[in-house]
Design an enzyme around this catalytic site. Structure first.
Site, PDB file in Angstrom:
ATOM      1  CD  GLU A 451      -3.101  -1.180   1.721  1.00 44.99           C
ATOM      2  OE1 GLU A 451      -3.510  -0.059   2.513  1.00 44.99           O
ATOM      3  OE2 GLU A 451      -3.651  -2.289   2.113  1.00 44.99           O
TER       4      GLU A 451
HETATM    5  C1  FAD Z   1       1.788  -9.743   1.084  1.00 42.37           C
HETATM    6  C2  FAD Z   1       1.436  -8.914   0.023  1.00 42.37           C
HETATM    7  C3  FAD Z   1       0.258  -8.718  -0.175  1.00 42.37           C
HETATM    8  C4  FAD Z   1      -0.027  -7.642  -1.178  1.00 42.37           C
HETATM    9  N1  FAD Z   1      -1.312  -7.262  -1.703  1.00 42.37           N
HETATM   10  C5  FAD Z   1      -1.628  -6.836  -3.041  1.00 42.37           C
HETATM   11  C6  FAD Z   1      -2.615  -6.549  -3.467  1.00 42.37           C
HETATM   12  O1  FAD Z   1      -3.814  -6.952  -2.700  1.00 42.37           O
HETATM   13  N2  FAD Z   1      -3.139  -6.008  -4.453  1.00 42.37           N
HETATM   14  C7  FAD Z   1      -1.962  -5.423  -5.131  1.00 42.37           C
HETATM   15  O2  FAD Z   1      -2.109  -4.840  -6.271  1.00 42.37           O
HETATM   16  N3  FAD Z   1      -0.715  -5.662  -5.049  1.00 42.37           N
HETATM   17  C8  FAD Z   1      -0.624  -6.189  -3.670  1.00 42.37           C
HETATM   18  N4  FAD Z   1       0.647  -6.332  -3.398  1.00 42.37           N
HETATM   19  C9  FAD Z   1       1.944  -5.635  -4.027  1.00 42.37           C
HETATM   20  C10 FAD Z   1       2.563  -4.460  -3.236  1.00 42.37           C
HETATM   21  O3  FAD Z   1       1.591  -3.600  -3.060  1.00 42.37           O
HETATM   22  C11 FAD Z   1       3.850  -4.404  -3.948  1.00 42.37           C
HETATM   23  O4  FAD Z   1       4.756  -5.501  -3.482  1.00 42.37           O
HETATM   24  C12 FAD Z   1       4.435  -2.943  -3.572  1.00 42.37           C
HETATM   25  O5  FAD Z   1       3.706  -2.150  -4.495  1.00 42.37           O
HETATM   26  C13 FAD Z   1       5.876  -2.957  -3.843  1.00 42.37           C
HETATM   27  O6  FAD Z   1       6.140  -3.217  -5.414  1.00 42.37           O
HETATM   28  P1  FAD Z   1       7.031  -4.475  -5.558  1.00 42.37           P
HETATM   29  O7  FAD Z   1       7.246  -5.364  -4.539  1.00 42.37           O
HETATM   30  O8  FAD Z   1       7.288  -5.006  -7.094  1.00 42.37           O
HETATM   31  O9  FAD Z   1       8.595  -3.590  -5.553  1.00 42.37           O
HETATM   32  P2  FAD Z   1       9.298  -2.681  -6.533  1.00 42.37           P
HETATM   33  O10 FAD Z   1       8.508  -1.551  -6.835  1.00 42.37           O
HETATM   34  O11 FAD Z   1       9.981  -3.467  -7.391  1.00 42.37           O
HETATM   35  O12 FAD Z   1      10.471  -1.916  -5.489  1.00 42.37           O
HETATM   36  C14 FAD Z   1      11.331  -2.643  -4.758  1.00 42.37           C
HETATM   37  C15 FAD Z   1      12.240  -1.633  -4.069  1.00 42.37           C
HETATM   38  O13 FAD Z   1      12.526  -0.393  -4.771  1.00 42.37           O
HETATM   39  C16 FAD Z   1      12.195   0.497  -4.097  1.00 42.37           C
HETATM   40  N5  FAD Z   1      11.715   1.450  -5.355  1.00 42.37           N
HETATM   41  C17 FAD Z   1      10.746   1.314  -6.195  1.00 42.37           C
HETATM   42  N6  FAD Z   1      10.821   2.559  -7.267  1.00 42.37           N
HETATM   43  C18 FAD Z   1      11.526   3.361  -6.465  1.00 42.37           C
HETATM   44  C19 FAD Z   1      11.743   4.642  -6.736  1.00 42.37           C
HETATM   45  N7  FAD Z   1      11.265   5.271  -7.810  1.00 42.37           N
HETATM   46  N8  FAD Z   1      12.589   5.401  -5.841  1.00 42.37           N
HETATM   47  C20 FAD Z   1      13.084   4.831  -4.788  1.00 42.37           C
HETATM   48  N9  FAD Z   1      12.964   3.557  -4.496  1.00 42.37           N
HETATM   49  C21 FAD Z   1      12.025   2.731  -5.364  1.00 42.37           C
HETATM   50  C22 FAD Z   1      10.641  -0.110  -3.476  1.00 42.37           C
HETATM   51  O14 FAD Z   1      10.268   0.873  -2.238  1.00 42.37           O
HETATM   52  C23 FAD Z   1      10.970  -1.107  -2.871  1.00 42.37           C
HETATM   53  O15 FAD Z   1      11.791  -1.011  -1.709  1.00 42.37           O
HETATM   54  C24 FAD Z   1       1.010  -7.267  -2.196  1.00 42.37           C
HETATM   55  C25 FAD Z   1       2.493  -7.612  -1.814  1.00 42.37           C
HETATM   56  C26 FAD Z   1       2.559  -8.401  -1.003  1.00 42.37           C
HETATM   57  C27 FAD Z   1       4.113  -8.647  -0.552  1.00 42.37           C
END
Ligand code: FAD
Length: 648
Positions: A451
Site C-alpha cells: 500500500e
Molecule cells: C503480502 C503482499 C500483499 C499484497 N497485496 C496486494 C494486493 O492486494 N493488490 C495489489 O495490487 N498488490 C498487492 N501487493 C503488491 C505490493 O503493493 C507491492 O509489493 C508493492 O507495491 C511494491 O512493489 P514491488 O514489490 O514490486 O517492489 P518494487 O516496485 O519492485 O520496488 C522494490 C524496491 O525498490 C523501491 N523503489 C521502487 N521504485 C523506486 C523509486 N522510484 N525510488 C526509490 N525507490 C524505489 C521500493 O520501495 C522497494 O523497496 C502485495 C504484496 C505483498 C507482498
C-alpha cells in the site's frame, strides 16, 4: 443492459493533467522515467485551494485551527462504534486463535462467516446498501482492535474493504453499481484489488494487463496476469486495473488505465497460484490470470482511463487502515513488554528498572501514543469532510506508523530476549506463556512495503511538498519552454518569493490554540518556528539543486521526515491536551509525561535531520552503491558459498 452513467464521485477533485505536466521538466528523463512520471502526474489529484495542515507546514504555515481542539467523536458515533467493537472483541477472544491461524495458514470458514454476519465486511458501507454505515474513525478503531489480535484477519478485512470493491465503489461507483455490488460485499462476499504485476510494483506505467473493447463497444476483453492479489484466492468479485486503448492528447498517445469490477466466476478467470509469505501465513493471496475475460462496460469504475486515479484516491483513505492496525499491534507489544519488564528479574532487578530497557519502553510508549493520535486525527478529517485533501496526512500516518511499528516490534523482541525469538507453540509446550512476539514480527514486516512502500511514500509526499514551488517556479526552470516564457515565469516567481521568503525569517507566531498545557504549548511554539525553518531550507535546496532536486531522494526524504515529525508533535499535543481535560490527576500527569517525552525526542530527531541536510554522505553513498552494483569489490564477495549461475 443499462448504459453506464458516470455518477459525480463523492471525493472528486479537479485533475489537470496539462497543468501537472507543465510543472515538471521531463526533458532530461529517459523513456521509462518519463512514461512513469507522466502517467502518475496525470492521475494525481489536483490539490484543493485550501492547503492541508501538513501542506502548510512545508510552506512555513502552522494553521492549528484544523487540528485543534482534537476532534471528539459525537456520542452517537462513539456508541455505534462501541456496540460493534464490543461484539467483535468478544468474538475474537472467544472464537479466534491467532496462533492456530498462523500455524495452519487458514482462517476457519466459520470465522469468516461470523465476521460476515456481524457486518465486519461492510463497516463503512452505507446502511442503505446493507452495511453498518460506520464512520472512518470507527473503522480505524476496528482495524486497531483487529491489529492488536490477528494480522491475518486485519489483512483480510482491510484488503476487502479499504482497497477491494467497497471503497472505490463508495467513492466513484454509479448508483447501479452500488446497488448491485455493495450489498453482496457488505454481507461477506470477499473482494480484492488487483494492480500489481510481475513488472508492475511501484510503477504502473509498465502494466501489461490489457482490456480491449469489443467491436460494439459494450464489453471489454481482459487478458493478463496479476500478482499478489490479497484475498484473490477467496474473492467473489475484484477490482482489476488494466490498460485500455490509448487516447491521443495534443497529438501524443497517452496510456490509459481503467478500473474494472470483475466477477471471479467469469469464464477465463483463474487463480493459478496461492502465494506464501514470511508472515501473514493465512493470507489468501494469489496470482490471478485473465484469459479472454469478457466484462461489460457497466463494470468500469468511474470512467475509461480513470483507473489510476481510482486506485490512488482509493489508497489515500485506504492506507489509513495500516497505521490503525499498526497502533493495535504496538499496543499489544506494550502490553507484552509491560508485563515482562516487571516480572523478569535479572542482575538483581526487574529488567524494566535497567536504564537500557527503560529507554526502549519510553520510546515505545511515546511513539504508540503519537501513532494513534495521527491515525485518529486523520480519520476524523475524513469524517468531517469527505472531500478534504488528506493525502499528505494519510501518507505520513502510513509512513511514520508502519516504520515505527516495525521498530516497536523489534524492541519488543529484544526485551523478551530469547523468548521473543521462540515460537508461541514451543513456549507453550515447555510450560511458558505462549507470547507470540515472533509471529507479531513476521506479520508486521510487510507494512512498510505494501500500500505504498516507504520509499514511494517519501517520494509521493515530496512531490506534494514541492508542488507550491513547482507551480510558482517550475515554468521558469523548464528547459522545454521558450526563453521568453521562462523569463516571464521567472519574474512572476521572483515577485512571489520577494513576499514569501522574508516572512519565513520573521518571528511571527501563528496563534497558539487555547487550552494547551504550558509544557506542550512550548512544543507547539517550536513547531511554528520549525515549519518556517523547514520552508526556508527547502527553498534553499531548490535554489542550490534546481530541477535536479527531484532526483535527490535522500535529501528530500529528510525534509519529508521533518514534516512527518512536526505533524506527529502537533497531533500528539492536540490529543494529549484534549484527553487531559478529563481523568484523574494521575492520568493527566501520565499523559503530560508521555506527550512531553514524545515531543522532546521528536525534536532531537528533527535536529539530526536538519544537520543531515548539509552534513551527509549522500553523494559518496550513491557512488559507492553504483560501484558495488556495477563491478566486483572482491573482499565483499569472497569467502561465501557462491550462488549457482542463474543464467540471467
Ligand atoms: C503480502 C503482499 C500483499 C499484497 N497485496 C496486494 C494486493 O492486494 N493488490 C495489489 O495490487 N498488490 C498487492 N501487493 C503488491 C505490493 O503493493 C507491492 O509489493 C508493492 O507495491 C511494491 O512493489 P514491488 O514489490 O514490486 O517492489 P518494487 O516496485 O519492485 O520496488 C522494490 C524496491 O525498490 C523501491 N523503489 C521502487 N521504485 C523506486 C523509486 N522510484 N525510488 C526509490 N525507490 C524505489 C521500493 O520501495 C522497494 O523497496 C502485495 C504484496 C505483498 C507482498
Amino acid at each position: 443492459m443499462s448504459t453506464l452513467k458516470s455518477a459525480p464521485p463523492e471525493t472528486e477533485t479537479k485533475p489537470n493533467p496539462e497543468e501537472a505536466a507543465s510543472v515538471i521538466d521531463t526533458s532530461k528523463m529517459n523513456e521509462g522515467q518519463r512514461a512513469a512520471l507522466e502517467l502518475t502526474e496525470a492521475a494525481r489529484e489536483a490539490p484543493q485551494e485550501r492547503r492541508s495542515f501538513v501542506g502548510g507546514l512545508f510552506m512555513g504555515e502552522c494553521d492549528f485551527k484544523s487540528v485543534f481542539p482534537f476532534p471528539e467523536q459525537t456520542p452517537h458515533d462513539r456508541d455505534q462504534g462501541d456496540a460493534f467493537l464490543q461484539r467483535l472483541e468478544q468474538y475474537l477472544r472467544d472464537h479466534v486463535d491467532p496462533d492456530a491461524i498462523d500455524r495452519t495458514g487458514e482462517i476457519p470458514d466459520a470465522v469468516i462467516a461470523e465476521l460476515g454476519r456481524m457486518g465486519a465486511f461492510g463497516i463503512k458501507i452505507p446502511t442503505q446498501y446493507g452495511g453498518l454505515g460506520l464512520s472512518q474513525t470507527n473503522y480505524s478503531r476496528a482495524a486497531m482492535l483487529l491489529g492488536s489480535y490477528d494480522a491475518n484477519l486485519t489483512a483480510l478485512i482491510s484488503a476487502h474493504q479499504s482497497i477491494g470493491v467497497p471503497q472505490p465503489l463508495i467513492m466513484f461507483g454509479t448508483e447501479e453499481q452500488k446497488k448491485k455490488f455493495l450489498p453482496r460485499v457488505a454481507k461477506g462476499e470477499i473482494s480484492a484489488f488487483a494492480l500489481t504485476e510481475k513488472g508492475v510494483g511501484s510503477d504502473p506505467a509498465t502494466m501489461t494487463t490489457k482490456a480491449d473493447p469489443t467491436a460494439d463497444g459494450k464489453y471489454f476483453t481482459i487478458n493478463g496476469e496479476k500478482l499478489w492479489c490479497t484475498n484473490g484466492v477467496k474473492a467473489g468479485v475484484i477490482v482489476v486495473m488494466a490498460q485500455t486503448p490509448p487516447k491521443v492528447v495534443n497529438g501524443k498517445e497517452k496510456k490509459q488505465v481503467t478500473a474494472f469490477i470483475v466477477e471471479m466466476d467469469t469464464p477465463g478467470v483463474e487463480v493459478t497460484h496461492r502465494c506464501h509469505f514470511m508472515g501473514l501465513r493465512a493470507l489468501y493471496n494469489g496470482v490471478v490470470k485473465f484469459t479472454n475475460v469478457v466484462v461489460p462496460r457497466e463494470n468500469i469504475i468511474w470512467g475509461e482511463g480513470k483507473g489510476l486515479r481510482v486506485a490512488l484516491s482509493t489508497l489515500n483513505t485506504g492506507r489509513l487502515t495500516l497505521p490503525a492496525g499498526c497502533t493495535g499491534a504496538a499496543k499489544r507489544c506494550l502490553q507484552i513488554v509491560k508485563q515482562w519488564s516487571n516480572e523478569r528479574v535479572q542482575w538483581g532487578a526487574p529488567i524494566g528498572k535497567h536504564a537500557a530497557i527503560a529507554d526502549k519502553i519510553a520510546r515505545m510508549a511515546a511513539n504508540t501514543f503519537a501513532m494513534e493520535s495521527m491515525t485518529l486525527l486523520v480519520a476524523s478529517m475524513v469524517d468531517k469532510n469527505k472531500k478534504a485533501d488528506i493525502r499528505l496526512e494519510a501518507a505520513i500516518a502510513k509512513l511514520w506508523g508502519t516504520e515505527e511499528a516495525w521498530r516497536i516490534v523489534d524492541e519488543t523482541m529484544q526485551i523478551r530476549g530469547g523468548r521473543g525469538y521462540e515460537t508461541a507453540d514451543s513456549l507453550k509446550a515447555r510450560g511458558e506463556d505462549p507470547v507470540a512476539v515472533e509471529r507479531l514480527m513476521r506479520d508486521c514486516r510487510i507494512n512498510t512495503i505494501f500500500e505504498g512502500s516507504s520509499e514511494i511514500m517519501r517520494l509521493f509526499i515530496a512531490r506534494e511538498m514541492l508542488d507550491p514551488h513547482l507551480k510558482v517556479s517550475g515554468a521558469a526552470l523548464d528547459s522545454r519552454k521558450p526563453a521568453g516564457e521562462r523569463l516571464q515565469a521567472a519574474l512572476k516567481a521572483g515577485l512571489f518569493y520577494a513576499g514569501w521568503y522574508p516572512k519565513q525569517w520573521l518571528p511571527l507566531g501563528s496563534a497558539l490554540p487555547a487550552g494547551v498545557p504550558g509544557k506542550l504549548a512550548r512544543h507547539l511554539r517550536y513547531a511554528v518556528k520549525t515549519s518556517r525553518r523547514l520552508a526556508r531550507r527547502l527553498f534553499h535546496a531548490m535554489a542550490v539543486h534546481g530541477p535536479k532536486l527531484e532526483r535527490e531522494q535522500v535529501l528530500l526524504g529528510r525534509f519529508v521526515d521533518i514534516g512527518a515529525e512536526l505533524f506527529a508533535i502537533t497531533a500528539t499535543c492536540s490529543r494529549a491536551s484534549a484527553l487531559m481535560l478529563q481523568g484523574s490527576d494521575e492520568q493527566k500527569a501520565g499523559l503530560l509525561q508521555l506527550a512531553d517525552y514524545f515531543c522532546a525526542s521528536a525534536r532531537l530527531r528533527i535536529d539530526r535531520l536538519f544537520q543531515g541536510l548539509t552534513d551527509n554522505t549522500d553523494r559518496q553513498g550513491y557512488q559507492l552503491a553504483q560501484t558495488v552494483l556495477g563491478s566486483s569489490v572482491r573482499p565483499l564477495e569472497d569467502g561465501i558459498v557462491q550462488e549457482p549461475d542463474r543464467g540471467g
